[in-house]
Design an enzyme around this catalytic site. Structure first.
Site, PDB file in Angstrom:
ATOM      1  N   GLY A  84      -6.147 -48.538 -28.107  1.00 33.02           N
ATOM      2  CA  GLY A  84      -6.093 -48.179 -30.035  1.00 33.02           C
ATOM      3  C   GLY A  84      -5.412 -49.169 -30.780  1.00 33.02           C
ATOM      4  O   GLY A  84      -5.711 -49.375 -31.996  1.00 33.02           O
ATOM      5  N   SER A  92       2.295 -53.062 -26.956  1.00 32.35           N
ATOM      6  CA  SER A  92       0.882 -52.593 -26.415  1.00 32.35           C
ATOM      7  C   SER A  92       0.177 -54.082 -26.369  1.00 32.35           C
ATOM      8  O   SER A  92      -0.314 -55.105 -26.019  1.00 32.35           O
ATOM      9  CB  SER A  92      -0.523 -52.260 -27.136  1.00 32.35           C
ATOM     10  N   VAL A 153      -6.650 -43.025 -28.008  1.00 29.98           N
ATOM     11  CA  VAL A 153      -6.805 -42.077 -26.835  1.00 29.98           C
ATOM     12  C   VAL A 153      -5.935 -42.483 -26.091  1.00 29.98           C
ATOM     13  O   VAL A 153      -4.468 -41.744 -25.914  1.00 29.98           O
ATOM     14  CB  VAL A 153      -7.762 -41.702 -26.089  1.00 29.98           C
ATOM     15  N   TYR A 444      10.626 -39.724 -31.377  1.00 29.07           N
ATOM     16  CA  TYR A 444       9.205 -39.299 -31.079  1.00 29.07           C
ATOM     17  C   TYR A 444       9.049 -40.064 -30.464  1.00 29.07           C
ATOM     18  O   TYR A 444       9.037 -41.377 -30.627  1.00 29.07           O
ATOM     19  CB  TYR A 444       8.520 -38.833 -32.649  1.00 29.07           C
ATOM     20  N   TYR A 447       6.543 -42.146 -31.897  1.00 26.36           N
ATOM     21  CA  TYR A 447       7.178 -43.293 -33.382  1.00 26.36           C
ATOM     22  C   TYR A 447       7.903 -44.015 -32.474  1.00 26.36           C
ATOM     23  O   TYR A 447       8.982 -44.373 -33.163  1.00 26.36           O
ATOM     24  CB  TYR A 447       7.947 -42.879 -34.490  1.00 26.36           C
TER      25      TYR A 447
HETATM   26  P1  FDA Z   1      -1.322 -48.230 -28.701  1.00 25.37           P
HETATM   27  O1  FDA Z   1      -2.855 -49.332 -28.049  1.00 25.37           O
HETATM   28  O2  FDA Z   1      -0.673 -49.925 -29.099  1.00 25.37           O
HETATM   29  O3  FDA Z   1      -0.895 -48.102 -27.064  1.00 25.37           O
HETATM   30  C1  FDA Z   1       0.784 -47.482 -27.735  1.00 25.37           C
HETATM   31  C2  FDA Z   1       1.511 -47.562 -25.980  1.00 25.37           C
HETATM   32  O4  FDA Z   1       0.288 -47.088 -25.320  1.00 25.37           O
HETATM   33  C3  FDA Z   1       1.572 -48.467 -25.476  1.00 25.37           C
HETATM   34  O5  FDA Z   1       3.069 -48.655 -24.813  1.00 25.37           O
HETATM   35  C4  FDA Z   1       0.754 -49.039 -24.978  1.00 25.37           C
HETATM   36  O6  FDA Z   1       1.316 -49.916 -23.489  1.00 25.37           O
HETATM   37  C5  FDA Z   1       0.264 -47.643 -23.968  1.00 25.37           C
HETATM   38  N1  FDA Z   1      -1.120 -47.571 -23.426  1.00 25.37           N
HETATM   39  C6  FDA Z   1      -1.693 -47.686 -24.108  1.00 25.37           C
HETATM   40  N2  FDA Z   1      -2.959 -47.162 -23.964  1.00 25.37           N
HETATM   41  C7  FDA Z   1      -2.667 -46.697 -22.359  1.00 25.37           C
HETATM   42  C8  FDA Z   1      -3.657 -46.474 -21.472  1.00 25.37           C
HETATM   43  N3  FDA Z   1      -4.483 -46.577 -21.169  1.00 25.37           N
HETATM   44  N4  FDA Z   1      -2.946 -46.323 -20.189  1.00 25.37           N
HETATM   45  C9  FDA Z   1      -1.337 -46.140 -19.429  1.00 25.37           C
HETATM   46  N5  FDA Z   1      -0.583 -46.387 -21.386  1.00 25.37           N
HETATM   47  C10 FDA Z   1      -0.730 -47.264 -22.659  1.00 25.37           C
HETATM   48  N6  FDA Z   1       1.113 -39.661 -33.773  1.00 25.37           N
HETATM   49  C11 FDA Z   1       0.716 -38.413 -33.430  1.00 25.37           C
HETATM   50  O7  FDA Z   1       1.297 -37.910 -32.679  1.00 25.37           O
HETATM   51  N7  FDA Z   1       0.026 -38.114 -34.960  1.00 25.37           N
HETATM   52  C12 FDA Z   1      -0.709 -38.521 -36.017  1.00 25.37           C
HETATM   53  O8  FDA Z   1      -1.156 -38.114 -36.648  1.00 25.37           O
HETATM   54  C13 FDA Z   1      -0.522 -39.990 -35.826  1.00 25.37           C
HETATM   55  N8  FDA Z   1      -0.379 -40.761 -36.468  1.00 25.37           N
HETATM   56  C14 FDA Z   1      -0.743 -42.213 -36.694  1.00 25.37           C
HETATM   57  C15 FDA Z   1      -0.916 -43.013 -37.541  1.00 25.37           C
HETATM   58  C16 FDA Z   1      -1.501 -44.594 -37.452  1.00 25.37           C
HETATM   59  C17 FDA Z   1      -2.105 -45.099 -38.654  1.00 25.37           C
HETATM   60  C18 FDA Z   1      -0.856 -44.902 -36.725  1.00 25.37           C
HETATM   61  C19 FDA Z   1      -0.256 -46.177 -36.791  1.00 25.37           C
HETATM   62  C20 FDA Z   1       0.248 -44.424 -35.524  1.00 25.37           C
HETATM   63  C21 FDA Z   1       0.117 -42.897 -35.814  1.00 25.37           C
HETATM   64  N9  FDA Z   1       0.382 -42.520 -34.724  1.00 25.37           N
HETATM   65  C22 FDA Z   1       0.320 -40.646 -35.309  1.00 25.37           C
HETATM   66  C23 FDA Z   1       1.405 -42.886 -33.798  1.00 25.37           C
HETATM   67  C24 FDA Z   1       0.156 -42.855 -32.419  1.00 25.37           C
HETATM   68  O9  FDA Z   1       0.295 -41.462 -31.041  1.00 25.37           O
HETATM   69  C25 FDA Z   1       0.858 -44.064 -31.373  1.00 25.37           C
HETATM   70  O10 FDA Z   1       1.378 -44.731 -31.684  1.00 25.37           O
HETATM   71  C26 FDA Z   1       0.052 -44.170 -29.983  1.00 25.37           C
HETATM   72  O11 FDA Z   1       0.244 -44.501 -29.061  1.00 25.37           O
HETATM   73  C27 FDA Z   1      -1.165 -44.736 -30.184  1.00 25.37           C
HETATM   74  O12 FDA Z   1      -1.986 -44.809 -29.152  1.00 25.37           O
HETATM   75  P2  FDA Z   1      -3.216 -46.400 -29.398  1.00 25.37           P
HETATM   76  O13 FDA Z   1      -3.640 -45.983 -28.038  1.00 25.37           O
HETATM   77  O14 FDA Z   1      -3.841 -46.447 -30.769  1.00 25.37           O
HETATM   78  O15 FDA Z   1      -1.578 -47.245 -29.205  1.00 25.37           O
END
Ligand code: FDA
Length: 506
Positions: A84, A92, A153, A444, A447
């Site tokens: 995401g 990422s 996710v 965390y 974060y």
């Molecule tokens: P992204 O794609 O940036 O990935 C994050 C990390 O995970 C990277 O290191 C990436 O390489 C790794 N990764 C991603 N997908 C993977 C996969 N399929 N396999 C292996 N590794 C993978 N947290 C929380 O607990 N509660 C909350 O309410 C919120 N709210 C929130 C709001 C907003 C606006 C933001 C920007 C962030 C949050 N967060 C949060 C934090 C959020 O849980 C954290 O940033 C997650 O890692 C986001 O996951 P994404 O897949 O979106 O991120």
């Protein structure tokens, strides 16, 4: 690099090159910039000077993911995985070394089984899509995960995940039944095939150190047909210091059905600087009950029935996403991926194990007024969190009273201003040292905060990893390192804050 990658992907997936070329974007591809930007959720890393990937691969199937891992291995590139794109420090999709991005946003299936009360959630889905799909099938099932619907996710679930039902149901990872991952050999493994160690590691230790997470099978939770939300603000002149002080004794101990987030923000009122404390809450029950509960436990908040709105659990998810008319909002907004661009920002985290004394809060508020912009978010734990062992998942901070998020966003993009805001975050973090967890000071993992240490993956990789690793994972860091060493000994899956392998003994 592009040609050899294309050839390899085409061979491994037995797909003609012209077809596979549709999911491989080099810098000369006209869609490269829009594909890259589609999932950049921190505008601080969306500038002309932000390092860009050499290639982005956007798989449409598991076999594409396996092939991408196998074909990237012989090439000397850092392999970034993005779902995401909400990583607060952009890990990422940026790197200071030449890199690829594997972008999973097309793998977004969510299938809900109401009879079984489970769901299969693919890594590229967003939390909004998860909530929407549950809502479509049942009005009395929910899922305890983050409050922002655009979060992916893949990162969120592999890194822990919490939301406004954390006190009742614990973390997102506490609801995992099964998972699928592509390992460093390109094999697709489910829980049985990967074994309990790796399954444990990707239940909070972050996917990005161990492989590419394809998705999770999760247990859904029962939610009442009617829940209550409210938001109440107080300024210092209204007694905010006393209210926040008392909140520390109530928020983490009250009825598990009640989650009261506390937002603390410097503001200007009548040309005077002050601090505003806002309680934003979800109660898994009726308004009358929560008003009566808080009249006894937290009278300082002066909660009234007219502050409360009753709605369904799904509508409460819309409300928490700042949709004022949640009950009138079209649920389909949670499927919208064409979002406005995000603003630049910085987050840090801390944990509080013992209540901050009243005079400590006074000095904190004073400091925040002096700094000017940075805000704090206190998220209460307690309830279900304390019932789960600290080593049940990699997430160790089960017995903390509450978590602090340091939060600052800005609109202007001048490097000078950015420096100032980043500095505010660091100064306030340093100011809080005496009030927060110690030895190690907790943070965390979801974060992400590169200020607490980064890894160059050279000779000192273990030592460097231990610095941030202990803050994120405490004693669980040791088990994560052992698992990492077993499943990815050559450290193919690495990033600035990944789990290192054990140092080799010479
Ligand atoms: P992204 O794609 O940036 O990935 C994050 C990390 O995970 C990277 O290191 C990436 O390489 C790794 N990764 C991603 N997908 C993977 C996969 N399929 N396999 C292996 N590794 C993978 N947290 C929380 O607990 N509660 C909350 O309410 C919120 N709210 C929130 C709001 C907003 C606006 C933001 C920007 C962030 C949050 N967060 C949060 C934090 C959020 O849980 C954290 O940033 C997650 O890692 C986001 O996951 P994404 O897949 O979106 O991120």
């Amino acid at each position: 690099v592009y040609d050899s990658l294309l050839k390899c992907l085409s061979e491994k997936t037995k797909t003609p090159q012209a077809q596979i070329a549709k999911i491989v974007f080099s810098r000369t591809n006209p869609s490269y910039t829009s594909v890259l930007r589609a999932y950049i959720r921190n505008a601080r890393f969306n500038t002309s000077s932000t390092p860009k990937p050499t290639i982005i691969v956007t798989p449409l199937s598991e076999s594409h993911v396996s092939a991408a891992v196998l074909c990237s291995k012989p090439l000397d590139f850092v392999f970034k995985i993005r779902s995401g794109g909400h990583d607060y420090d952009g890990l990422s999709y940026i790197s200071d070394k030449p890199f690829f991005i594997l972008d999973l946003s097309n793998l977004r299936d969510v299938s809900v089984d109401v009879a079984d009360q489970t769901a299969w959630i693919s890594a590229g889905a967003t939390l909004g899509e998860v909530y929407y799909n549950i809502w479509e099938k049942s009005k009395v099932l929910g899922f305890p995960a983050g409050v922002c619907p655009t979060v992916g996710v893949g990162g969120h679930l592999s890194g822990g995940g919490y939301g406004n039902m954390v006190r009742k149901f614990g973390l997102t990872v506490d609801h995992f039944i099964d998972a699928k991952i592509v390992d460093v050999n390109g094999a697709v493994l489910d829980r049985k095939a990967m074994g309990e160690d790796l399954f444990w590691a990707i239940s909070g230790g972050g996917g990005g150190s161990f492989g590419v997470v394809l998705g999770y099978k999760v247990k859904l939770v029962p939610v009442p047909a009617t829940v209550t939300v409210f938001r109440v603000e107080q300024l210092m002149a209204d007694g905010a210091v006393d209210m926040v002080h008392k909140w520390q004794f109530v928020g983490p101990k009250t009825d598990k059905n009640l989650f009261m987030r506390m937002l603390i923000q410097p503001v200007t009122r009548n040309k005077k600087k002050t601090v505003r404390a806002t309680v934003v809450a979800l109660y898994l029950g009726k308004a009358d009950d929560v008003v009566s509960l808080l009249s006894k436990e937290l009278p300082e908040l002066a909660l009234k029935k007219e502050n409360c709105t009753e709605m369904t659990w799904f509508q409460s998810a819309l409300w928490w996403d700042n949709r004022v008319n949640a009950t009138e909002t079209d649920p389909k907004v949670f499927l919208d991926r064409n979002l406005d661009s995000s603003s630049p920002g910085k987050r840090k985290s801390d944990y509080v194990a013992t209540e901050i004394p009243r005079n400590g809060l006074e000095s904190l508020f004073k400091k925040m007024i002096e700094l000017g912009k940075i805000g704090l978010v206190f998220n209460p734990y307690g309830g279900r969190m304390t019932e789960i062992a600290e080593d049940a998942t990699p997430f160790p901070h089960r017995n903390m009273l509450y978590k602090i998020q340091y939060s600052v966003n800005w609109k202007e993009s001048s490097p000078e201003l950015e420096k100032g805001y980043l500095n505010e975050a660091r100064v306030l973090h340093s100011f809080m040292t005496g009030f927060v967890s110690k030895n190690p000071r907790g943070a965390y993992f979801n974060y992400r905060d590169v200020d607490i240490g980064v890894n160059d993956h050279g000779e000192d990789s273990y030592k460097e990893g231990e610095v941030y690793g202990r803050m994120y994972f405490g004693k669980n860091f040791d088990r994560l390192v052992k698992i990492k060493t077993a499943v990815d000994p050559d450290n193919f899956f690495r990033n600035e804050q990944s789990i290192p392998t054990l140092p080799t003994t010479k």
